[in-house]
Design an enzyme around this catalytic site. Structure first.
Site, short mmCIF file in Angstrom:
data_model
loop_
_atom_site.label_atom_id
_atom_site.label_comp_id
_atom_site.label_asym_id
_atom_site.label_seq_id
_atom_site.Cartn_x
_atom_site.Cartn_y
_atom_site.Cartn_z
CG HIS A 1 22.07 -23.83 -56.21
ND1 HIS A 1 21.25 -24.61 -57.00
CD2 HIS A 1 22.88 -24.70 -55.56
CE1 HIS A 1 21.56 -25.89 -56.81
NE2 HIS A 1 22.54 -25.98 -55.94
CG ASN A 18 23.12 -27.51 -51.46
OD1 ASN A 18 22.84 -26.76 -50.55
ND2 ASN A 18 22.30 -27.76 -52.47
CG ASP A 20 19.46 -25.91 -61.58
OD1 ASP A 20 20.28 -26.01 -60.66
OD2 ASP A 20 18.65 -26.84 -61.88
CG HIS A 44 26.95 -26.63 -57.99
ND1 HIS A 44 27.46 -27.88 -57.71
CD2 HIS A 44 25.69 -26.62 -57.51
CE1 HIS A 44 26.54 -28.60 -57.10
NE2 HIS A 44 25.46 -27.87 -56.96
#
Ligand code: 5GP
Ligand code: ZN
Length: 135
Positions: free
Chosen positions: A104, A89, A33, A102
């Protein structure tokens, strides 16, 4: 496989935007990230473009779950983190800023406060250090 030419993660998947990729197979990619919440923060991204989890084909969802587990184990082994948050999210109200599904993976270390916002870990040099450990 569905793609969106304007999507930033589709561009990372194609390689037209650079990233530190730590894992790639036919269906998924994982990369550092750019604005990590903690040292070693990575994203796991299906190559199939869909904005939110409800739009993912079931087989892609299964592939994603398996890759998340595999990379979670890798983070623990190579970074020595004592914990790990898995965050995904959906929608702007949930904090989603990139409308391509995606997950995390956020390593956690003893004594470091839990937080879900970008901090001081985003230098290119630091990302490269963790890329080298995790690739
Ligand atoms: P979201 O808020 O949508 O759940 O998370 C998007 C994540 O993608 C953020 O943590 C952000 O730092 C990361 N991100 C956005 N653009 C890029 C990029 O161009 N490269 C990389 N490596 N990460 C990105
Ligand atoms: Zn996309």
């Amino acid at each position: 496989m569905h793609k969106d030419p304007d999507c930033i993660f589709c561009k990372i998947i194609e390689g037209t935007i650079p990233s530190y990729k730590i894992f790639e197979d036919d269906n998924l990619v994982s990369f550092m990230d750019i604005n990590p919440f903690e040292k070693g923060h990575v994203l796991v991204v299906p190559k199939h473009h869909a904005a939110t989890i409800g739009e993912l084909p079931e087989e892609v969802l299964v592939q994603l779950a398996k890759a998340v587990q595999k990379i979670a184990v890798r983070l623990k082994e190579r970074l020595g983190c004592s914990g790990l948050n898995v965050l995904q999210n959906n929608g702007a109200s949930a904090g989603q800023t990139v409308p391509h599904v995606h997950v995390h993976l956020i390593p956690r270390y003893e004594g470091k406060p839990l937080r879900f916002q970008s901090g001081e870990y985003g230098s290119d040099e630091e990302m490269k250090t963790f890329y080298e450990k995790l690739r």
